[in-house]
Enzyme design. Sequence first.
Site, mmCIF file in Angstrom:
data_model
loop_
_atom_site.group_PDB
_atom_site.id
_atom_site.type_symbol
_atom_site.label_atom_id
_atom_site.label_comp_id
_atom_site.label_asym_id
_atom_site.label_seq_id
_atom_site.Cartn_x
_atom_site.Cartn_y
_atom_site.Cartn_z
ATOM 1 C CD GLU A 119 -3.004 -0.995 2.309
ATOM 2 O OE1 GLU A 119 -2.903 -0.096 3.162
ATOM 3 O OE2 GLU A 119 -3.965 -1.790 2.282
ATOM 4 C CD GLU A 178 -3.318 -5.800 3.978
ATOM 5 O OE1 GLU A 178 -4.171 -4.982 4.415
ATOM 6 O OE2 GLU A 178 -2.096 -5.567 3.978
#
Length: 466
Positions: free
Chosen positions: A171, A369
């Site tokens: 991320e 995720e």
Amino acid sequence: MTTIETKYSFPEGFWWGSAASGPQTEGASDMDGKGKNIWDHWFELEPTRFFNEVGPSKTSQFYYKYKEDIQLMKQLGHNSFRMSITWSRLFPDGKGDLNPMAVEFYNDVINEMIRNGIEPFVNLFHFDMPFALQEQGGWVNRETVDAYEAYAKTCFELFGDRVKYWFTHNEPIVPVEGGYLYDFHYPNEVDFGKAVQVAYHSILASARAIQVYKELNQGGKIGIILNLTPSYPRSQNPADVKAAVLADAFFNRSFLDPSVKGEFPEELVQILKAEGFMPKIENGDLEVIRENTVDLLGVNYYQPRRVKAKEHLPHPDAPFMPERFFDNYVMPGRKMNPHRGWEIYEKGVYDILVNLKENYGNIECFISENGMGVEGEEKFRDENGMIQDDYRIEFIENHLKWVHKAIEEGSNVKGYHLWTFMDNWSWTNAYKNRYGFVSVNLNKDGERTIKKSGLWFKTVSEQNGF
């Protein structure tokens, strides 16, 4: 044992597992030669900004309990697990001297996983800039790109004989947003120009690490993990649609396009040029980015982004922000996770996979995720001490149904990793919301107990479906 017929079965070799990061699980934040990172430093400065003043030294103690935890992973049907190497544990100053105790620790963890039939997926950077490098500007400073490349190369050389799935960043948009736009990560600056430079250097660092990995010829794959939050317009009004396109360019395509296609989104480049925010680019950079794209893409998905056209003109003297081009929109009747304050929209995961198939060459990918954070899970403990987290099972099932649909339509998605294996420290939220298959009791030396969802996941993995 009677086998239950699976309605949703997944391709052979599907990656069932979970994900976690070093700084959120290891604990031992100042032990055995580990250097300070930005989280250790920020907690020293402002402990009240962390829920219940729980800092990174008190995390789940994976550093000491990794053998027990890996046994639990095996017990819960993991065939793969994503971990991260803590940069400041391996290089206490971010560069220079290597910490031999860290090398020993990560070797032990990787070997223990492989011994237990769990494929290690290893990520190199998860928001945890070594403080010595942050003092020199962190990702704003181009020298950090060189330090990161040297760190990545060291990891490949130390562990690449056994690790066959590598990731450069998790991320990477988040340190941009948190550290340089919206004040939820250290160094808590609000500076769009720096934000752009941080993003650019992160992308360049990723490409340079990929280049080094390919040169070493270790026979594995290297990718990046992006939180791809689909941007949905409020309506099909052209102004709303344009707002969604620009939000997508800022928050998704800014990293997705260079990582997969080797180029930057034209809409974003035009804005940066028009507003005078182009990053400093050196000769040869764009070739490196173009020629070193990812083999594999991790997709983190939690919630959608809903946007609409601007209601009001921005204040002329306010800091420049992406929201100059759109407003966030709260859709009436949305389904919510009341604990986390996030919308639950399962179809979003399918929309991402379709987009990757249609617009990104159907790149090999996996859900790296997805998860549901719940506050106060103790209230769901039954008389035998097990947390009955049926809401988490339902959340995972409903997302997996959409993943399954994408697979049926030809999506190249190879696995599903829940965030996370055991309840872990979630940055400033600390242990406020729990995400794990396994509960961690901070008052009892981090005692682990399996939740209902953990046992459910074991059957899903064993049957390769549900």
